[in-house]
Structure formats: structure tokens, C-alpha cells
Scaffold this motif. Sequence first.
Motif, PDB file in Angstrom:
ATOM      1  N   SER A 486      -1.971  49.309 -18.423  1.00  0.00           N
ATOM      2  CA  SER A 486      -2.132  50.373 -17.419  1.00  0.00           C
ATOM      3  C   SER A 486      -1.959  51.756 -18.028  1.00  0.00           C
ATOM      4  O   SER A 486      -2.224  52.762 -17.383  1.00  0.00           O
ATOM      5  N   TYR A 487      -1.460  51.790 -19.285  1.00  0.00           N
ATOM      6  CA  TYR A 487      -1.194  53.040 -20.034  1.00  0.00           C
ATOM      7  C   TYR A 487      -0.090  53.877 -19.382  1.00  0.00           C
ATOM      8  O   TYR A 487       0.048  55.065 -19.683  1.00  0.00           O
ATOM      9  N   ILE A 488       0.683  53.268 -18.477  1.00  0.00           N
ATOM     10  CA  ILE A 488       1.868  53.956 -17.947  1.00  0.00           C
ATOM     11  C   ILE A 488       2.942  53.880 -19.025  1.00  0.00           C
ATOM     12  O   ILE A 488       3.153  52.819 -19.629  1.00  0.00           O
ATOM     13  N   GLN A 489       3.618  54.991 -19.291  1.00  0.00           N
ATOM     14  CA  GLN A 489       4.716  54.979 -20.269  1.00  0.00           C
ATOM     15  C   GLN A 489       5.839  54.098 -19.706  1.00  0.00           C
ATOM     16  O   GLN A 489       6.511  54.480 -18.742  1.00  0.00           O
ATOM     17  N   ALA A 490       6.008  52.934 -20.256  1.00  0.00           N
ATOM     18  CA  ALA A 490       6.997  51.987 -19.723  1.00  0.00           C
ATOM     19  C   ALA A 490       7.940  51.565 -20.840  1.00  0.00           C
ATOM     20  O   ALA A 490       7.504  51.315 -21.963  1.00  0.00           O
ATOM     21  N   GLU A 491       9.221  51.494 -20.529  1.00  0.00           N
ATOM     22  CA  GLU A 491      10.191  51.093 -21.557  1.00  0.00           C
ATOM     23  C   GLU A 491      11.189  50.121 -20.947  1.00  0.00           C
ATOM     24  O   GLU A 491      11.556  50.233 -19.777  1.00  0.00           O
ATOM     25  N   CYS A 585      -8.336  50.587 -14.974  1.00  0.00           N
ATOM     26  CA  CYS A 585      -8.313  50.257 -16.409  1.00  0.00           C
ATOM     27  C   CYS A 585      -9.072  48.961 -16.675  1.00  0.00           C
ATOM     28  O   CYS A 585      -9.222  48.129 -15.779  1.00  0.00           O
ATOM     29  N   ASP A 586      -9.498  48.806 -17.904  1.00  0.00           N
ATOM     30  CA  ASP A 586     -10.161  47.573 -18.322  1.00  0.00           C
ATOM     31  C   ASP A 586      -9.061  46.564 -18.662  1.00  0.00           C
ATOM     32  O   ASP A 586      -8.519  46.553 -19.767  1.00  0.00           O
ATOM     33  N   VAL A 587      -8.725  45.736 -17.681  1.00  0.00           N
ATOM     34  CA  VAL A 587      -7.533  44.875 -17.788  1.00  0.00           C
ATOM     35  C   VAL A 587      -7.593  43.963 -19.007  1.00  0.00           C
ATOM     36  O   VAL A 587      -6.622  43.841 -19.751  1.00  0.00           O
ATOM     37  N   ASP A 588      -8.729  43.311 -19.208  1.00  0.00           N
ATOM     38  CA  ASP A 588      -8.799  42.315 -20.286  1.00  0.00           C
ATOM     39  C   ASP A 588      -8.947  42.933 -21.661  1.00  0.00           C
ATOM     40  O   ASP A 588      -8.613  42.309 -22.665  1.00  0.00           O
TER      41      ASP A 588
END
Length: 600
Positions: A486-491, A585-588
Motif C-alpha cells: 500500500s506504500y503506507i509508511q508502516a513500522e 495500488c497494484d496489489v500483486d
Amino acid sequence: MCGIVGYIGEQDAKEILLKGLERLEYRGYDSAGIAVRNSAGITVFKEKGRIADLRAEVNGDVEAVTGIGHTRWATHGVPNHVNAHPHQSVTERFTIVHNGVIENYHHLQRDYLQGVSMKSDTDTEIVVQLIEKFSSEGLTTKEAFTKTLELLKGSYAIALMDAEEAQTIYVAKNKSPLLVGLGENFNVVASDAMAMLQVTDQFVELMDKEIVIVRKENVDIYTLGGDRIDRDPFTAQIDMSDIEKGTYPHYMLKEIDEQPAVVRKIIQAYQNEQDELAIEPEVLEALQQADRLYIVAAGTSYHAGLIGKEYLEKLAKIPVEVHIASEFGYNMPLLSERPLFIFISQSGETADSRQVLVKVKDLGHPALTITNVAGSTLSREADYTLLLHAGPEIAVASTKAYTAQLAVLSILSAVAAKAKGLDIGFDLEQELSIAANAIQAQVDDKENMENIAREYLETTRNCFFIGRNLDYYVGLEGALKLKEISYIQAEGFAGGELKHGTIALIEEGTPVIALATQEAVNLNIRGNVKEVVARGANPCIISMAGHAEDEDRLVLPAVHELLAPIVSVVPLQLISYYAALHRGCDVDKPRNLAKSVTVE
Ligand code: M6R
């Protein structure tokens, strides 16, 4: 990374190559190309973007029964038309596709190709120019190819066509995977059997530093020294339905849904004739001989390794270290006297892990690979293999391979404990079955997962995952899943560690997904949730029946605590999936990534 195909026979090569590349697109998808040969010579089509873009570029009128193709994940040179493969030599006599990295390409250019003007920024072009140079000095194509291969340092799977030799495709490999497929009046080349299942299920494995001459009627394998090698083909055990999306919009969703069945399949696959969970005696013996286990892996497989350590230490009482492959090889810790290395890898081809395997084998230590792909490089080169039985995983984001890794690691740990005369205190087979049912309940609850994704992630620019103990490790995997698709900054963070720095990042509305499945730290993690809420966070608590509270957003069915990760990761996968979907987003095939990371 990068996929290559080749076809020589009697049918339309273009279509077979394009179909093959579509199946290999998981290996890289920033540009692609094919070269086909007919009586008019060699014609190259290439395009930046996906295979669909290449398809639109290919002129259907060009008839050809021989060709090679490539789908790229850029290493040297930006993804564009010029850097896309195939690459041709100066006179266009030779055309190649290449998967891998030629580490000494600068030196080779300086030492052998002064004055040759390069068209691309790729390391690959050096290879084809060298072949032409040696051929122009009077060597046959086989000799020129062999001489070039002898100079290369690095990894390669190469397919080569010579415009003056209509009946042949030359191939070779070193460290990068490559197979030759056999058929009636045709033969094929592919990085993965999946690419050519449409035409054959008979494949011959190629070994490093072999050179292979592929013709319509026969395939001849030689060592670089020129010795002929006979090798029997094997039948690829892949069902076409395993590699089709069917009615699913994305492979990732299909693979998430397959997880209950995968866990049940693993239980069966690891049962002996008495229906007890069992592991090959040699593997158990190796575990018993070891004074310390070193798990080495990358990405999602590394996250599985962190949980594997808990299983092996808690159940089998063997000390374990877990290492990131790309770090371990170049900064090796002090090893124990009798180490056993465990490589965890869905693909079995990850270059970072492989370079460690090569080093530890050189040091004379035993190695076990846990992989989804029988016959993969890491499997072949280790002493022992345990298979994941997850079926092909095609979406770049790993899902069912992770749950399979956890299931196999739990079985390995429980069986090793039993072999040592230890009582683990529960029936693992029964608990895994309960976990499979609990996963099913998650995949059946998609609407809820989609709502969570909407509620927490629709507009956010970041998201934190917190947990303690096993939940911390699952949080790391949840964060990786979310960021990669998803390109969300996740940590992911250890709940107790927040106050030592990370809590500074919490702002009004920051989503914090908190996992609370471990009873011993249940109150602690809830305390950590209070701390972030006091600073404005928007908490989403995922807990487990038995110690749930009213405030919890999702309560998972009760499973054995050690197996909680197998279940709790599933909502995180689904939430990530829907977050990526909502963001278009392009999930795959997420940006910048590839499924099989065959470069270091
Ligand atoms: O094939 P492997 O398990 O060795 O691959 C390791 C990583 O590249 C892989 O897990 C990667 O992190 C996935 N994209 C995660 O979804």
C-alpha cells in the motif's frame, strides 16, 4: 529477479514466449522483451512496463519458430526501452537475455571492449559484446560463449541466439535458476517450470557452470571444460489450477484464502504411517548434534524465523539465533562449536541467503533449508530440506508461505522435542487443526477486514503495529505487508520500547494496530495502548478470545498461544490487501519489488 524464456520448435514462438513471460512476471516487471528468429534474421521487440505493454508492441505478422524472452527487474540502468532485454552485439549477430548480475562488467569492458560503443547501461550488454569479440577472433559460437562465461564473475542465467545459426539456442547458468523443458519436436528454456507448463511438464535441471545447446530435436549439456553430461528429466509437479487466479481478482487474495487448506495439507504431509507428526530421522539427528541453531532468512521469511526461534527454544530447548541473510554473510558472528544452519525461504532462490549458505558450507557446517520449492538452489545445496507444501505463491507479498513456514517450524520443534524425550504438554496436530479453523474464520470475515482498512488506513500516511513477545514479531510482518503493497509508511515495534523513542512519532489520529494474543503480556500491551491513546493515536486492538476486552476491534478465536501468530497474521494480511486496493495500488505487483530476489 528477472525471468527468461526460450523456445525452439515448430509453433509460433512469439505467443509461447509471451505466455511464458506472463507466468514469470512475478520475477520482475519493469520492462520486457523478446527476440525471434526467422529466415529474415532476428527481430527484437521490447518495451518499458509490463508484459501487456510488450504484447501490444509485438508485430503479429512476424512469423518465427525460435526465440528468447525476458522480463526485467532493473539492477544496472533505469527501466527503459534501451536497457530492456534482449541485448544485441554491435553487428547484431548475437542476441542475449540475462538474469543475474555480472559483478566484474566494468573490468571486462576496460580489459576487452575498449572502443566498442555500448547502447545500454546494463551489465548484460558486456556479455553479448564479448561473445561477438571472441567470435570475430575466429572462435566458434560455443567456444566464444564458453570463453566469455569463464571470464564472468557474478550470477547469470543466459539464453543466446546467433543470427548465423538458426537451429540453436545456447544457454548457461551460474547461481541464477534455469531449466530446460523437453517436448516432441521442440525444446524450451525457462527460469521457472511454471513458465512453460503450457507446453511441457518434462524438465531438466541445469547446474552452475554448464553450457547447454538447445535444438528442436535435442538438448546437449556440457561442462565449461567440454565434458558431455547426461541428466534425466523430471516431471514438474505443478497443477495448472495452482497457478491460475481463477475467479479471484488478485493472487494475493487467493493465497490468503488458501491458508487453512495449506495448514491442513502440512499436517498430512508431515504425518508418518502411524498418523503421528514426524520429521526425517537425519534432520532430527542433525538437530540433536547441534549445540546452537542459526536461522538465516530475509523479509517475511526472516519474520517467520523469529517465531521459529521461539518454537525451537520453548519446545525443543535448543538455543537459536536468527539473522538477516544480507547482514550475516558479511558480518558473521562468533559461531558455536557445532552449529546447524536453517535457511528459511519461500522461493529457495534468495541470493542473500544463498551467499550465506555457500560460506557456511565452505566452513563445513551442516545446513537445513525450509522452502516451498523442491529442487530450488537453497534446497539442492543444503544437506537437508523440509518442504512447505504451500503450492506456488505468485503474489509478490508473501502470505501463505509465511503461515506454512510457521506450521512447519512448529512441527519441527515439537518432533525434535519428542525425540529428546521432552513433553511439550499439548497435542500439536490437534492445535494446528484448531488454528486452521480459526484462519478460516478470518478469511470468511473479509467485510470486517475491509471496514477496518477503510476506518484506519484510507487516508493515513503512516501506521504502527505494536505487540509484545510473539505479537511483536507478527507486528513486524504486518507492517511489512502493509508497506510493500500500500506504500503506507508502516513500522512494527515492541510495545514496551515505544516510550524509549518511537512514541515521539504518535500524532492525533495515528493508527496503531496492537496485537494482544499473549496472555502473559496482555496487561502490558494494553498499558502501551493507553500510552499512545493519551497522545492522540487511533488504536485498533486485535486480541484473542479468553482475554479480550470490550475495547477490542477484532477478537480472534482462541488457539494455543504459540500458534496465535498463524492466525493473527491473517487479519493483518487482509487489512493490508484492502488498504492497497482502496488506494488503487497494484496489489500483486507492487512497485520496485519482485518475487524472487536473486541478486544481493
Ligand atoms: O523467497 P524468500 O522467502 O527467500 O524471500 C525473502 C523475501 O524476499 C520475501 O519474503 C519478501 O520479503 C516478500 N516480498 C515479503 O512479502
